[in-house]
Design a protein around this motif. Sequence first.
Motif, PDB file in Angstrom:
ATOM      1  N   GLU A 251      23.170 -18.055 -68.027  1.00 14.77           N
ATOM      2  CA  GLU A 251      24.469 -18.649 -67.744  1.00 14.77           C
ATOM      3  C   GLU A 251      24.216 -19.837 -66.817  1.00 14.77           C
ATOM      4  OE1 GLU A 251      27.678 -15.101 -67.753  1.00 14.77           O
ATOM      5  OE2 GLU A 251      26.325 -15.124 -66.051  1.00 14.77           O
ATOM      6  N   THR A 252      24.858 -20.935 -67.065  1.00 13.93           N
ATOM      7  CA  THR A 252      24.626 -22.114 -66.244  1.00 13.93           C
ATOM      8  C   THR A 252      25.944 -22.752 -65.838  1.00 13.93           C
ATOM      9  OG1 THR A 252      24.452 -23.516 -68.217  1.00 13.93           O
ATOM     10  CG2 THR A 252      22.406 -22.642 -67.313  1.00 13.93           C
ATOM     11  N   CYS A 253      25.917 -23.404 -64.703  1.00 12.78           N
ATOM     12  CA  CYS A 253      27.036 -24.209 -64.241  1.00 12.78           C
ATOM     13  C   CYS A 253      26.476 -25.223 -63.250  1.00 12.78           C
ATOM     14  CB  CYS A 253      28.139 -23.368 -63.603  1.00 12.78           C
ATOM     15  SG  CYS A 253      27.597 -22.364 -62.223  1.00 12.78           S
ATOM     16  N   MET A 254      27.183 -26.315 -63.090  1.00 15.31           N
ATOM     17  CA  MET A 254      26.658 -27.421 -62.303  1.00 15.31           C
ATOM     18  C   MET A 254      27.005 -27.321 -60.824  1.00 15.31           C
ATOM     19  SD  MET A 254      24.804 -28.911 -64.380  1.00 15.31           S
ATOM     20  CE  MET A 254      24.324 -30.254 -63.309  1.00 15.31           C
ATOM     21  N   TYR A 255      27.135 -26.117 -60.325  1.00 17.87           N
ATOM     22  CA  TYR A 255      27.280 -25.912 -58.887  1.00 17.87           C
ATOM     23  C   TYR A 255      26.618 -24.579 -58.549  1.00 17.87           C
ATOM     24  CZ  TYR A 255      31.252 -23.072 -60.438  1.00 17.87           C
ATOM     25  OH  TYR A 255      32.043 -22.159 -61.087  1.00 17.87           O
ATOM     26  N   PRO A 256      26.187 -24.384 -57.318  1.00 15.27           N
ATOM     27  CA  PRO A 256      25.434 -23.176 -56.957  1.00 15.27           C
ATOM     28  C   PRO A 256      26.254 -21.915 -57.160  1.00 15.27           C
ATOM     29  CG  PRO A 256      25.184 -24.879 -55.283  1.00 15.27           C
ATOM     30  CD  PRO A 256      26.262 -25.354 -56.207  1.00 15.27           C
ATOM     31  N   SER A 257      25.742 -20.993 -57.955  1.00 16.08           N
ATOM     32  CA  SER A 257      26.406 -19.701 -58.119  1.00 16.08           C
ATOM     33  C   SER A 257      25.625 -18.756 -59.011  1.00 16.08           C
ATOM     34  CB  SER A 257      27.828 -19.879 -58.699  1.00 16.08           C
ATOM     35  OG  SER A 257      27.765 -20.400 -59.996  1.00 16.08           O
ATOM     36  N   VAL A 258      24.951 -19.264 -60.060  1.00 16.08           N
ATOM     37  CA  VAL A 258      24.414 -18.382 -61.089  1.00 16.08           C
ATOM     38  C   VAL A 258      22.913 -18.188 -60.982  1.00 16.08           C
ATOM     39  CG1 VAL A 258      24.165 -18.052 -63.570  1.00 16.08           C
ATOM     40  CG2 VAL A 258      26.287 -18.985 -62.664  1.00 16.08           C
ATOM     41  N   THR A 259      22.170 -19.218 -60.651  1.00 16.31           N
ATOM     42  CA  THR A 259      20.712 -19.114 -60.645  1.00 16.31           C
ATOM     43  C   THR A 259      20.232 -17.998 -59.734  1.00 16.31           C
ATOM     44  OG1 THR A 259      20.549 -21.492 -61.076  1.00 16.31           O
ATOM     45  CG2 THR A 259      18.565 -20.391 -60.315  1.00 16.31           C
ATOM     46  N   ARG A 260      20.897 -17.799 -58.622  1.00 14.10           N
ATOM     47  CA  ARG A 260      20.524 -16.725 -57.694  1.00 14.10           C
ATOM     48  C   ARG A 260      20.658 -15.350 -58.328  1.00 14.10           C
ATOM     49  NH1 ARG A 260      24.971 -17.576 -53.114  1.00 14.10           N
ATOM     50  NH2 ARG A 260      24.602 -19.741 -53.686  1.00 14.10           N
ATOM     51  N   SER A 261      21.377 -15.249 -59.454  1.00 14.70           N
ATOM     52  CA  SER A 261      21.548 -13.958 -60.119  1.00 14.70           C
ATOM     53  C   SER A 261      20.303 -13.519 -60.875  1.00 14.70           C
ATOM     54  CB  SER A 261      22.733 -14.020 -61.097  1.00 14.70           C
ATOM     55  OG  SER A 261      23.940 -14.294 -60.421  1.00 14.70           O
ATOM     56  N   TRP A 262      19.376 -14.476 -61.150  1.00 13.74           N
ATOM     57  CA  TRP A 262      18.153 -14.078 -61.866  1.00 13.74           C
ATOM     58  C   TRP A 262      16.878 -14.596 -61.217  1.00 13.74           C
ATOM     59  CZ3 TRP A 262      15.368 -18.208 -63.958  1.00 13.74           C
ATOM     60  CH2 TRP A 262      16.057 -19.399 -64.141  1.00 13.74           C
ATOM     61  N   LEU A 263      17.007 -15.347 -60.097  1.00 18.62           N
ATOM     62  CA  LEU A 263      15.823 -15.910 -59.460  1.00 18.62           C
ATOM     63  C   LEU A 263      16.023 -16.044 -57.956  1.00 18.62           C
ATOM     64  CD1 LEU A 263      13.063 -17.425 -59.678  1.00 18.62           C
ATOM     65  CD2 LEU A 263      14.401 -19.531 -59.941  1.00 18.62           C
ATOM     66  N   PRO A 264      15.102 -15.517 -57.136  1.00 20.29           N
ATOM     67  CA  PRO A 264      15.161 -15.800 -55.694  1.00 20.29           C
ATOM     68  C   PRO A 264      14.889 -17.283 -55.455  1.00 20.29           C
ATOM     69  CG  PRO A 264      13.775 -13.877 -56.147  1.00 20.29           C
ATOM     70  CD  PRO A 264      14.034 -14.548 -57.461  1.00 20.29           C
ATOM     71  N   CYS A 265      15.775 -17.954 -54.744  1.00 24.59           N
ATOM     72  CA  CYS A 265      15.649 -19.388 -54.555  1.00 24.59           C
ATOM     73  C   CYS A 265      16.590 -19.834 -53.440  1.00 24.59           C
ATOM     74  CB  CYS A 265      15.994 -20.141 -55.844  1.00 24.59           C
ATOM     75  SG  CYS A 265      17.687 -19.835 -56.419  1.00 24.59           S
ATOM     76  N   VAL A 266      16.562 -21.119 -53.127  1.00 23.69           N
ATOM     77  CA  VAL A 266      17.562 -21.714 -52.245  1.00 23.69           C
ATOM     78  C   VAL A 266      18.597 -22.348 -53.161  1.00 23.69           C
ATOM     79  CG1 VAL A 266      18.016 -23.369 -50.417  1.00 23.69           C
ATOM     80  CG2 VAL A 266      15.864 -22.105 -50.427  1.00 23.69           C
ATOM     81  N   ASP A 267      19.679 -21.636 -53.388  1.00 28.07           N
ATOM     82  CA  ASP A 267      20.688 -22.053 -54.361  1.00 28.07           C
ATOM     83  C   ASP A 267      21.765 -22.872 -53.664  1.00 28.07           C
ATOM     84  OD1 ASP A 267      22.021 -22.323 -56.711  1.00 28.07           O
ATOM     85  OD2 ASP A 267      22.784 -20.272 -56.799  1.00 28.07           O
ATOM     86  N   ALA A 268      21.404 -24.093 -53.309  1.00 34.17           N
ATOM     87  CA  ALA A 268      22.329 -24.994 -52.623  1.00 34.17           C
ATOM     88  C   ALA A 268      22.190 -26.387 -53.221  1.00 34.17           C
ATOM     89  CB  ALA A 268      22.045 -25.026 -51.126  1.00 34.17           C
ATOM     90  N   MET A 269      23.312 -27.091 -53.321  1.00 36.24           N
ATOM     91  CA  MET A 269      23.300 -28.389 -53.976  1.00 36.24           C
ATOM     92  C   MET A 269      22.447 -29.407 -53.232  1.00 36.24           C
ATOM     93  SD  MET A 269      24.317 -29.997 -56.637  1.00 36.24           S
ATOM     94  CE  MET A 269      25.708 -29.026 -57.253  1.00 36.24           C
ATOM     95  N   HIS A 270      22.413 -29.322 -51.900  1.00 34.01           N
ATOM     96  CA  HIS A 270      21.676 -30.314 -51.117  1.00 34.01           C
ATOM     97  C   HIS A 270      20.193 -29.990 -50.999  1.00 34.01           C
ATOM     98  CE1 HIS A 270      22.877 -27.140 -48.292  1.00 34.01           C
ATOM     99  NE2 HIS A 270      21.780 -27.442 -47.624  1.00 34.01           N
ATOM    100  N   GLU A 271      19.757 -28.825 -51.474  1.00 32.17           N
ATOM    101  CA  GLU A 271      18.346 -28.451 -51.430  1.00 32.17           C
ATOM    102  C   GLU A 271      17.732 -28.673 -52.808  1.00 32.17           C
ATOM    103  OE1 GLU A 271      16.517 -27.680 -48.946  1.00 32.17           O
ATOM    104  OE2 GLU A 271      18.034 -27.427 -47.387  1.00 32.17           O
ATOM    105  N   ARG A 272      16.789 -29.617 -52.889  1.00 28.52           N
ATOM    106  CA  ARG A 272      16.206 -29.974 -54.174  1.00 28.52           C
ATOM    107  C   ARG A 272      14.682 -29.936 -54.097  1.00 28.52           C
ATOM    108  NH1 ARG A 272      20.241 -34.728 -56.453  1.00 28.52           N
ATOM    109  NH2 ARG A 272      22.175 -33.771 -55.670  1.00 28.52           N
ATOM    110  N   CYS A 273      14.055 -29.569 -55.209  1.00 28.31           N
ATOM    111  CA  CYS A 273      12.597 -29.518 -55.256  1.00 28.31           C
ATOM    112  C   CYS A 273      12.149 -29.716 -56.694  1.00 28.31           C
ATOM    113  CB  CYS A 273      12.071 -28.188 -54.702  1.00 28.31           C
ATOM    114  SG  CYS A 273      12.444 -26.746 -55.734  1.00 28.31           S
ATOM    115  N   THR A 274      10.838 -29.878 -56.893  1.00 25.15           N
ATOM    116  CA  THR A 274      10.269 -29.935 -58.233  1.00 25.15           C
ATOM    117  C   THR A 274       9.983 -28.509 -58.698  1.00 25.15           C
ATOM    118  OG1 THR A 274       8.074 -30.240 -57.254  1.00 25.15           O
ATOM    119  CG2 THR A 274       9.294 -32.222 -57.894  1.00 25.15           C
ATOM    120  N   TRP A 275       9.849 -28.333 -60.030  1.00 27.47           N
ATOM    121  CA  TRP A 275       9.748 -26.985 -60.595  1.00 27.47           C
ATOM    122  C   TRP A 275       8.616 -26.897 -61.616  1.00 27.47           C
ATOM    123  CZ3 TRP A 275      13.209 -23.298 -58.778  1.00 27.47           C
ATOM    124  CH2 TRP A 275      14.305 -23.787 -58.049  1.00 27.47           C
ATOM    125  N   ASP A 276       7.971 -25.729 -61.638  1.00 26.65           N
ATOM    126  CA  ASP A 276       6.971 -25.376 -62.641  1.00 26.65           C
ATOM    127  C   ASP A 276       7.422 -24.053 -63.247  1.00 26.65           C
ATOM    128  OD1 ASP A 276       4.735 -25.832 -64.093  1.00 26.65           O
ATOM    129  OD2 ASP A 276       3.317 -25.682 -62.441  1.00 26.65           O
TER     130      ASP A 276
END
Length: 303
Positions: free
Chosen positions: A141-166
């Motif tokens: 499930e996806t949406c363009m604001y923080p809410s869903v990614t934290r449901s399947w992945l430990p992360c910093v789910d905040a709009m102002h926190e950005r990083c590269t991904w592998d």
Amino acid sequence: MALFAVSHQLVSLDIDIGRRLVKGVTELSIKPKTRELSEIRLHCDRPVVRSASVNGLACEFERVGPTTRQQVLDKISRTQDTDEGELVIRFPSEFGVEESTSAGFKMAKVRIEFYLVDAKTGLVFSECDDEGHATTTVHTETCMYPSVTRSWLPCVDAMHERCTWDLFYTVPACVESAGKSLPMTVVSVGELSSLVVHPRDPLRKVFRYVMSTATPACTLGFAAGPFTSACTLDSSLLAAGRSDAAAPPPLDEGRAEKPQGSDSEKDDDGDGDGDEDDEDDDDDGAAAAPASTSVTVSPATVD
């Protein structure tokens, strides 16, 4: 203000379609902002954490939740600065923030092993395709604001926190549907970097996607299933994988094997004039058909 920043995050998901089980490993490269950094908080709504470590040192961790009505509302809205995360990882006394030769402090690696069983939010498992055939697929499930990614992945789910991904996805090589064996495909955000056979199980394969532009966690998403390609932009990459792709860092005790094979060479005419002079160039420099290569690499997996 956060006492650390995530510069890069590696994610490896081992997806068991039949059992609706996802086992995962993630590694966060964090940049401390203070020498007194002794713990971090991450967003982790649904994943069950098995272990956590920093620079190879085991860490204590616990899940914290809202205790007041306002905290519950903040958690639902995902818009308040008080939304610090549900997972607290405490660093051991042996860990110390080290100064770098340049300004600031040295990076630290935080590793988390987790799993999801029959996820109800964040990941969606479907039982059949558009024609009613029994075929299981999974997508986020996806949406363009923080809410869903934290449901399947430990992360910093905040709009102002950005990083590269592998991003690594391990799936079955094929699934059965309507009496046919159909190849599995994973479509994900980022650029497809490699497609290889699993080093310990030839009946599974590993897709690797890379996001070289720093983006927030809410932009992540993938879909896995026996999809049919309507328009293949790079058929050679999907068919055989890239033999020149870098091996993923071995997050388990296994050792990555060096990929074998050579790149297909391509001789292009570079004058760009589009006239008849290019005919000879086309004859001499036609792209050779990419050879199928057998590539094995050790993905990040959880036993």
